[in-house]
Write a protein that holds these residues in place. Sequence first.
Motif, mmCIF file in Angstrom:
data_model
loop_
_atom_site.group_PDB
_atom_site.id
_atom_site.type_symbol
_atom_site.label_atom_id
_atom_site.label_comp_id
_atom_site.label_asym_id
_atom_site.label_seq_id
_atom_site.Cartn_x
_atom_site.Cartn_y
_atom_site.Cartn_z
ATOM 1 N N ARG A 204 2.279 -8.424 19.968
ATOM 2 C CA ARG A 204 2.264 -7.979 21.368
ATOM 3 C C ARG A 204 3.221 -6.810 21.595
ATOM 4 O O ARG A 204 3.917 -6.710 22.610
ATOM 5 N N PHE A 205 3.260 -5.963 20.618
ATOM 6 C CA PHE A 205 4.115 -4.775 20.662
ATOM 7 C C PHE A 205 3.456 -3.732 19.769
ATOM 8 O O PHE A 205 2.819 -4.074 18.771
ATOM 9 N N LEU A 206 3.584 -2.473 20.122
ATOM 10 C CA LEU A 206 2.963 -1.429 19.321
ATOM 11 C C LEU A 206 3.768 -0.148 19.412
ATOM 12 O O LEU A 206 4.090 0.317 20.507
ATOM 13 N N ASN A 207 4.109 0.396 18.245
ATOM 14 C CA ASN A 207 4.731 1.719 18.163
ATOM 15 C C ASN A 207 4.187 2.394 16.910
ATOM 16 O O ASN A 207 4.581 2.070 15.804
ATOM 17 N N ARG A 208 3.253 3.295 17.108
ATOM 18 C CA ARG A 208 2.587 3.949 15.984
ATOM 19 C C ARG A 208 3.540 4.828 15.170
ATOM 20 O O ARG A 208 3.273 5.118 13.999
ATOM 21 N N ASP A 209 4.638 5.256 15.780
ATOM 22 C CA ASP A 209 5.569 6.153 15.086
ATOM 23 C C ASP A 209 6.215 5.490 13.876
ATOM 24 O O ASP A 209 6.747 6.197 13.006
ATOM 25 N N ILE A 210 6.211 4.165 13.824
ATOM 26 C CA ILE A 210 6.898 3.498 12.707
ATOM 27 C C ILE A 210 5.914 2.912 11.686
ATOM 28 O O ILE A 210 6.317 2.155 10.812
ATOM 29 N N PHE A 211 4.642 3.263 11.795
ATOM 30 C CA PHE A 211 3.682 2.785 10.794
ATOM 31 C C PHE A 211 4.099 3.222 9.387
ATOM 32 O O PHE A 211 4.018 2.446 8.431
ATOM 33 N N GLU A 212 4.522 4.474 9.259
ATOM 34 C CA GLU A 212 4.928 4.970 7.942
ATOM 35 C C GLU A 212 6.138 4.204 7.424
ATOM 36 O O GLU A 212 6.218 3.856 6.233
ATOM 37 N N TYR A 213 7.102 3.948 8.317
ATOM 38 C CA TYR A 213 8.280 3.151 7.932
ATOM 39 C C TYR A 213 7.857 1.774 7.440
ATOM 40 O O TYR A 213 8.335 1.294 6.403
ATOM 41 N N ILE A 214 6.955 1.122 8.178
ATOM 42 C CA ILE A 214 6.508 -0.224 7.812
ATOM 43 C C ILE A 214 5.866 -0.218 6.423
ATOM 44 O O ILE A 214 6.145 -1.089 5.585
ATOM 45 N N GLU A 215 5.036 0.785 6.177
ATOM 46 C CA GLU A 215 4.374 0.871 4.861
ATOM 47 C C GLU A 215 5.397 1.071 3.745
ATOM 48 O O GLU A 215 5.285 0.473 2.676
ATOM 49 N N GLN A 216 6.415 1.855 4.015
ATOM 50 C CA GLN A 216 7.403 2.171 2.989
ATOM 51 C C GLN A 216 8.310 0.985 2.666
ATOM 52 O O GLN A 216 8.648 0.764 1.492
ATOM 53 N N VAL A 217 8.723 0.240 3.690
ATOM 54 C CA VAL A 217 9.708 -0.819 3.436
ATOM 55 C C VAL A 217 9.065 -2.166 3.136
ATOM 56 O O VAL A 217 9.780 -3.146 2.895
ATOM 57 N N THR A 218 7.738 -2.251 3.164
ATOM 58 C CA THR A 218 7.079 -3.482 2.731
ATOM 59 C C THR A 218 7.145 -3.547 1.208
ATOM 60 O O THR A 218 6.675 -2.644 0.515
ATOM 61 N N ARG A 219 7.730 -4.593 0.696
ATOM 62 C CA ARG A 219 7.874 -4.749 -0.748
ATOM 63 C C ARG A 219 6.501 -4.915 -1.409
ATOM 64 O O ARG A 219 5.610 -5.547 -0.822
ATOM 65 N N PRO A 220 6.275 -4.380 -2.596
ATOM 66 C CA PRO A 220 5.015 -4.656 -3.298
ATOM 67 C C PRO A 220 4.764 -6.168 -3.395
ATOM 68 O O PRO A 220 5.654 -6.926 -3.788
ATOM 69 N N GLY A 221 3.578 -6.581 -2.990
ATOM 70 C CA GLY A 221 3.275 -8.005 -2.901
ATOM 71 C C GLY A 221 3.609 -8.599 -1.551
ATOM 72 O O GLY A 221 3.294 -9.757 -1.279
ATOM 73 N N GLY A 222 4.240 -7.789 -0.674
ATOM 74 C CA GLY A 222 4.598 -8.253 0.662
ATOM 75 C C GLY A 222 3.461 -8.055 1.648
ATOM 76 O O GLY A 222 2.415 -7.481 1.327
ATOM 77 N N PHE A 223 3.682 -8.506 2.881
ATOM 78 C CA PHE A 223 2.618 -8.541 3.883
ATOM 79 C C PHE A 223 3.029 -7.807 5.153
ATOM 80 O O PHE A 223 4.212 -7.749 5.505
ATOM 81 N N VAL A 224 2.011 -7.279 5.849
ATOM 82 C CA VAL A 224 2.194 -6.786 7.217
ATOM 83 C C VAL A 224 1.294 -7.636 8.113
ATOM 84 O O VAL A 224 0.166 -7.972 7.744
#
Length: 286
Positions: A204-224
């Motif tokens: 219930r929150f959205l900020n498209r500016d941090i999509f790149e951050y989320i992709e970068q800091v998700t560990r391999p094998g991790g989930f979004v």
Amino acid sequence: MVFAKADGIIDLRSFEDFKQGHLKNATWLSWEILPESLNALPASPSKLYLVGGKDEIEAASVLLDSKGYDVTGSLVIHSNQTMQAWSEKLPGLVESGSNSKVLWSPCALVAEFVDLLKTTKLEFNLEEKARPAVLDIGCGGGRDAIFLAKNRMNVTAIDHEAKVLKRSKALAALSGANVKFKCCDIKKEGCLPNQQFDLITMVRFLNRDIFEYIEQVTRPGGFVLFQTFTEGVEKFDSPKNPNFILKPTELAQVFSGFNIIIDRIDTLDDGRPVASFLAQKPLTKT
């Protein structure tokens, strides 16, 4: 019994009095903490039954009515002897001890994700005995963060509203959960942690500016995990700002390099459509 038909029985007395005797399936929320603990209640408009002193019940009824709850009845208790008398009138329906029923629940998608982990249909890529590191962005009332912490995860939860986080911390203390809450604006430098996470949630929150951050800091094998409003919600008047509304297939396009597990439209109890999205980052780039 009227209280048996309620969605929740709220005992407004002190915890010591609650332990001495209370209605079965009651939830302890003393009047002193109730105003800051509305996130411990089921979503309104739920039916609630109140137990406590006359003044406490009257004050709580006014507060709950203003928040959209339906107070269906009450039981005035002047002393522990009064509750003992009721235990004789209601055999088997009054108990002692500290057991307080949990009335709140996390986002349905978060609960579904934990169920998938428990049934081993999904798993983290972790070293033995390590706990998953979780980042909850825009945590609000803290239910999701606390639920994940209660399921043996190390949770960092961020929100920019101090008043909201105060309630989150109160619920964490009430639930016996250890969550690292952080009050900051994600638009400002230093707010978002510079580390990798095994799960990142945005509900219930959205900020498209941090999509790149989320992709970068998700560990391999991790989930979004996302569950937030999608097109069609505009007719419900909240939200109307397109910055807070997802487009169809938007998340699948942004996280196209992830393995998509769930990508569907769900409907909240109030009828508003939400996009439910869960994806896992590959161990190696494809």
